[in-house]
Write an enzyme that holds these catalytic residues in place. Structure first.
Site, PDB file in Angstrom:
ATOM      1  N   ASP A 377       0.851  -1.184   0.000  1.00 13.32           N
ATOM      2  CA  ASP A 377       0.000   0.000   0.000  1.00 13.32           C
ATOM      3  C   ASP A 377       0.890   1.238   0.000  1.00 13.32           C
ATOM      4  OD1 ASP A 377      -1.741   2.087   0.543  1.00 13.32           O
ATOM      5  OD2 ASP A 377      -2.915   0.961   2.005  1.00 13.32           O
ATOM      6  N   HIS A 378       0.893   1.955  -1.128  1.00 12.71           N
ATOM      7  CA  HIS A 378       1.817   3.088  -1.269  1.00 12.71           C
ATOM      8  C   HIS A 378       1.406   4.283  -0.419  1.00 12.71           C
ATOM      9  CE1 HIS A 378       5.297   4.784  -2.830  1.00 12.71           C
ATOM     10  NE2 HIS A 378       4.965   5.008  -4.089  1.00 12.71           N
TER      11      HIS A 378
END
Length: 408
Positions: A377-378
């Site tokens: 999850d950036h």
């Protein structure tokens, strides 16, 4: 006085289920905890016991049909005392005059007014739908149990939607087609991956791990493990390597609480394992994996995989994961871009382990190489942080003695 037993939330946020099999009939006498019906939830087939002792007055729903939480499953005409079951609720229903009582067959069948013989078989909701769609139900061939007409049968002949919105005429394909109900595991998985793809900005980091030393250790321990009836795979060692990385880089073991705008860093390690079953992809979670030995992990992996394949796995084992592993290498894949098991923050894909030439100490050597693909999850994790995590995982895979030292 008649009572109603409703399908209740099984404690895992279930909103609906599919009736797989009825174990009782109308008129049956049942005891408390006797199995009434099997219902397929998102990922498991759950037997529903009776909370009640008494006589069955009516069954609601047909095998293969959907039932939502709060819908009535069973009506009891004679009953004693509510046992307080956690799988459903009992409610008083008003007494009905004898002439208004329906048998189960009358709910599913039309009868010819002259001969009195059974005709079309369909539940009331399907009849109502046919009426709204302008379909003569007597001309529809049923594909449900005992030839019962289902909603899908109506849809194959539909000219208008239920909401009275016109749709284009049914297009007949050039060849044969098969229509498969989109339910159970496949539909549940579709909802999960859609939610994950929509909510999480995925980035995938790829690398390789040299599995040669790990293979040597595995082969060394294999005979003693097999004597205990277990098959020792690489997965328990990879789980331990991942946990070592998660302890150093905790954002990979987190989730985002959007309602409170907080990152939840989890101090426990429930490792999800994605498995391929005949019904579709399932993910179970090995709880507190950091507290278990390689042998204990191997035993639990074997047991949960068996239960997932047979659809006897408990719902609690399908919930609560903090980080997931997916081993698509067993079917020959190398690299991938796995979708995160929402609301987790990351997932690690393991590709096919192959012999590959590498330069080792200035010389060409053949080593066992595993491709790795880490999706994260950036919003929570940047590339450098993810890369350091994967480096730590690879370090432990390539130096299995570290696992033995850290497990002491």
């Amino acid at each position: 006085m008649a009572r109603e037993f409703k399908f209740a939330d099984l404690g895992e946020g279930i909103t609906e289920g599919e009736i797989v099999k009825w174990h009782i009939r109308e008129g049956s006498e049942v005891k408390v905890d006797q199995i009434l019906v099997e219902i397929e939830t998102d990922k498991a087939i759950v037997p529903i016991p009776s909370p009640y002792e008494g006589r069955i007055k009516a069954l609601h729903g047909e095998e293969g049909g959907l039932i939502k939480v709060g819908d009535v499953l069973v009506e009891f005409s004679e009953a004693k005392k509510d046992s307080g079951s956690v799988v459903g609720t009992l409610e008083e229903a008003p007494d009905e005059a004898p002439e208004k009582l329906e048998t189960r067959s009358s709910k599913f069948e039309d009868r010819d007014p002259k001969s009195g013989l059974p005709g079309v078989r369909a539940i009331p909701s399907v009849r109502a739908l046919a009426k709204k769609m302008g379909i003569d139900i007597t001309g529809v061939k049923g594909t449900g149990p005992d030839g019962r007409i289902r909603k899908e049968d109506l849809q194959s002949q539909a000219r208008f939607e239920v909401k009275d919105k016109p749709v284009e005429a049914l297009i007949k394909p050039d060849g044969n087609v098969e229509r498969v109900p989109f339910r159970g595991v496949k539909r549940a998985q579709a909802k999960l991956v859609s939610e994950s793809a929509q909510k999480i900005p995925h980035v995938t980091f790829m690398d390789k791990a040299d599995m040669t030393r790990l293979q040597e250790l595995r082969e060394q321990e294999k005979p003693s493990i097999e004597k205990q009836g277990l098959k020792l795979t690489y997965l328990p060692f990879i789980i331990k390597s991942v946990i070592a990385g998660l302890k150093q880089y905790p954002y990979l073991n987190s989730s985002l609480d959007e309602s409170r705008q907080e990152i939840v860093l989890k101090k426990y390690y429930h490792i999800g394992i994605a498995v391929d079953t005949a019904d579709g992809l399932m993910v179970f979670a090995i709880k507190n994996a950091d507290q278990k030995s390689i042998l204990e992990l191997a035993k639990e992996l074997a047991e949960l995989t068996r239960k997932a394949a047979s659809r006897t796995i408990d719902l609690k084992d399908l919930k609560g994961g903090t980080f997931t592993l997916t081993n698509y290498g067993v079917i020959g894949g190398k690299y991938g871009t796995p979708i995160i098991n929402y609301p987790e923050a990351a997932i690690l894909g393991i590709g096919k382990i192959e012999d590959q030439p590498v330069i080792l100490n200035g010389e060409v050597a053949v080593r066992k190489i595993a491709p790795l693909s880490l999706s994260f999850d950036h919003r929570l994790i940047d590339g450098a942080y993810a890369g350091r995590f994967l480096n730590t995982v690879i370090e432990h895979i390539e130096n299995p003695n570290l696992l033995l030292i850290e497990s002491r």
